[in-house]
Write a protein that holds these residues in place. Structure first.
Motif, PDB file in Angstrom:
ATOM      1  N   PRO A  16      36.273  28.750  29.552  1.00 61.52           N
ATOM      2  CA  PRO A  16      36.744  29.251  30.839  1.00 61.52           C
ATOM      3  C   PRO A  16      35.861  30.405  31.327  1.00 61.52           C
ATOM      4  O   PRO A  16      35.388  31.213  30.539  1.00 61.52           O
ATOM      5  N   GLN A  17      35.642  30.448  32.610  1.00 59.71           N
ATOM      6  CA  GLN A  17      34.831  31.494  33.225  1.00 59.71           C
ATOM      7  C   GLN A  17      35.714  32.722  33.445  1.00 59.71           C
ATOM      8  O   GLN A  17      36.756  32.632  34.081  1.00 59.71           O
ATOM      9  N   VAL A  18      35.297  33.864  32.899  1.00 57.96           N
ATOM     10  CA  VAL A  18      36.055  35.104  33.061  1.00 57.96           C
ATOM     11  C   VAL A  18      35.846  35.626  34.470  1.00 57.96           C
ATOM     12  O   VAL A  18      34.714  35.739  34.943  1.00 57.96           O
ATOM     13  N   GLN A  19      36.949  35.905  35.124  1.00 59.21           N
ATOM     14  CA  GLN A  19      36.909  36.468  36.465  1.00 59.21           C
ATOM     15  C   GLN A  19      37.732  37.747  36.480  1.00 59.21           C
ATOM     16  O   GLN A  19      38.863  37.764  36.011  1.00 59.21           O
ATOM     17  N   MET A  20      37.130  38.809  37.029  1.00 59.19           N
ATOM     18  CA  MET A  20      37.852  40.075  37.158  1.00 59.19           C
ATOM     19  C   MET A  20      37.523  40.659  38.524  1.00 59.19           C
ATOM     20  O   MET A  20      36.361  40.750  38.901  1.00 59.19           O
ATOM     21  N   ARG A  21      38.566  41.033  39.240  1.00 59.42           N
ATOM     22  CA  ARG A  21      38.398  41.702  40.527  1.00 59.42           C
ATOM     23  C   ARG A  21      39.271  42.939  40.541  1.00 59.42           C
ATOM     24  O   ARG A  21      40.422  42.916  40.098  1.00 59.42           O
ATOM     25  N   VAL A  22      38.724  44.011  41.084  1.00 55.29           N
ATOM     26  CA  VAL A  22      39.510  45.226  41.281  1.00 55.29           C
ATOM     27  C   VAL A  22      40.226  45.057  42.618  1.00 55.29           C
ATOM     28  O   VAL A  22      39.591  44.931  43.663  1.00 55.29           O
ATOM     29  N   LEU A  23      41.543  45.054  42.584  1.00 59.14           N
ATOM     30  CA  LEU A  23      42.334  44.878  43.795  1.00 59.14           C
ATOM     31  C   LEU A  23      42.632  46.215  44.476  1.00 59.14           C
ATOM     32  O   LEU A  23      42.846  46.270  45.676  1.00 59.14           O
ATOM     33  N   GLY A  24      42.661  47.273  43.686  1.00 52.02           N
ATOM     34  CA  GLY A  24      42.941  48.590  44.240  1.00 52.02           C
ATOM     35  C   GLY A  24      42.886  49.659  43.170  1.00 52.02           C
ATOM     36  O   GLY A  24      42.946  49.363  41.974  1.00 52.02           O
ATOM     37  N   GLN A  65      47.703  39.308  37.506  1.00 59.37           N
ATOM     38  CA  GLN A  65      47.480  40.679  37.967  1.00 59.37           C
ATOM     39  C   GLN A  65      48.017  41.673  36.946  1.00 59.37           C
ATOM     40  O   GLN A  65      49.090  41.468  36.376  1.00 59.37           O
ATOM     41  N   TYR A  66      47.235  42.743  36.762  1.00 61.53           N
ATOM     42  CA  TYR A  66      47.557  43.751  35.769  1.00 61.53           C
ATOM     43  C   TYR A  66      47.309  45.135  36.353  1.00 61.53           C
ATOM     44  O   TYR A  66      46.446  45.319  37.209  1.00 61.53           O
ATOM     45  N   GLU A  67      48.070  46.096  35.846  1.00 62.22           N
ATOM     46  CA  GLU A  67      47.867  47.498  36.212  1.00 62.22           C
ATOM     47  C   GLU A  67      47.364  48.216  34.970  1.00 62.22           C
ATOM     48  O   GLU A  67      47.969  48.129  33.904  1.00 62.22           O
ATOM     49  N   VAL A  68      46.257  48.916  35.118  1.00 68.50           N
ATOM     50  CA  VAL A  68      45.659  49.661  34.011  1.00 68.50           C
ATOM     51  C   VAL A  68      45.605  51.127  34.412  1.00 68.50           C
ATOM     52  O   VAL A  68      45.187  51.463  35.526  1.00 68.50           O
ATOM     53  N   PHE A  96      44.157  45.010  38.853  1.00 71.83           N
ATOM     54  CA  PHE A  96      43.123  44.028  38.542  1.00 71.83           C
ATOM     55  C   PHE A  96      43.669  42.610  38.580  1.00 71.83           C
ATOM     56  O   PHE A  96      44.804  42.363  38.192  1.00 71.83           O
ATOM     57  N   HIS A  97      42.821  41.701  39.031  1.00 77.08           N
ATOM     58  CA  HIS A  97      43.074  40.269  38.933  1.00 77.08           C
ATOM     59  C   HIS A  97      42.146  39.774  37.828  1.00 77.08           C
ATOM     60  O   HIS A  97      40.926  39.882  37.945  1.00 77.08           O
ATOM     61  N   VAL A  98      42.729  39.258  36.751  1.00 78.44           N
ATOM     62  CA  VAL A  98      41.946  38.823  35.584  1.00 78.44           C
ATOM     63  C   VAL A  98      42.321  37.384  35.244  1.00 78.44           C
ATOM     64  O   VAL A  98      43.494  37.081  35.046  1.00 78.44           O
ATOM     65  N   GLU A 113      37.432  46.946  29.244  1.00 84.78           N
ATOM     66  CA  GLU A 113      36.630  46.614  30.427  1.00 84.78           C
ATOM     67  C   GLU A 113      37.195  47.201  31.714  1.00 84.78           C
ATOM     68  O   GLU A 113      36.439  47.710  32.551  1.00 84.78           O
ATOM     69  N   CYS A 114      38.495  47.136  31.885  1.00 84.87           N
ATOM     70  CA  CYS A 114      39.083  47.669  33.125  1.00 84.87           C
ATOM     71  C   CYS A 114      38.892  49.186  33.242  1.00 84.87           C
ATOM     72  O   CYS A 114      38.486  49.668  34.306  1.00 84.87           O
TER      73      CYS A 114
END
Length: 165
Positions: A16-24, A65-68, A96-98, A113-114
């Motif tokens: 699987p391709q790892v995808q991470m985006r910062v949403l805010g 979605q996760y909050e770090v 983050f969207h992971v 990473e986050c």
């Protein structure tokens, strides 16, 4: 040779391709207490700064979605004295969207990473706060989030062994 490339392509497609985006990003809580100014102390002092870092991550209600959170505590004392110059506490969060991270790797990913993505912004905020508080700007050293994660795992294992004994 062609068979090797075909095998590599198949393996790459299967993983699987790892995808991470910062949403805010946001400051959940922040406090700066200029103790020295409140006491009316003046003069040239050399600050000695102790930094404490805590990390937290939690799943949000939306899928993937996760909050770090990085919780940072700075305590500055005058070098050679016990006088506290300032206290700074900040709870800085990222949303983050992971996707594509294996379940057994998700916890370390979120706590390594986050925070790496958030840290440069947190560093700038701390620099601005301390400068605006009347001190030379505190430019935090890079934080080794891998070492921080490993130390926390070892601490938890030691704690679990104590409770078993």
């Amino acid at each position: 040779m062609a068979e090797e490339k075909a095998a590599e392509n198949t393996a790459a497609q299967a993983a699987p391709q790892v995808q991470m985006r910062v949403l805010g990003q946001f400051i959940r809580d922040m406090s700066f207490e200029n103790v020295m100014a409140q006491k009316g102390v003046s003069g040239d002092v050399q600050p000695e700064i102790a930094v404490q870092v805590n990390l937290d991550a939690k799943k949000r209600s939306a899928e993937h979605q996760y909050e770090v959170a990085i919780k940072l505590n700075l305590k500055s004392k005058a070098k050679g004295l016990e006088d506290i110059l300032f206290l700074c506490e900040i709870d800085y969060c990222g949303l983050f969207h992971v996707e594509g991270v294996a379940e057994d790797q998700l916890h370390p990913f979120l706590l390594i990473e986050c925070p790496r993505m958030l840290f440069p912004f947190l560093r700038r905020i701390v620099s601005d706060i301390t400068r605006d508080g009347g001190y030379p700007p505190v430019n935090l050293d890079n934080i080794d989030f891998v070492a921080l994660y490993r130390n926390e795992l070892m601490r938890r294992q030691a704690e679990a062994q104590k409770t078993e004994a």
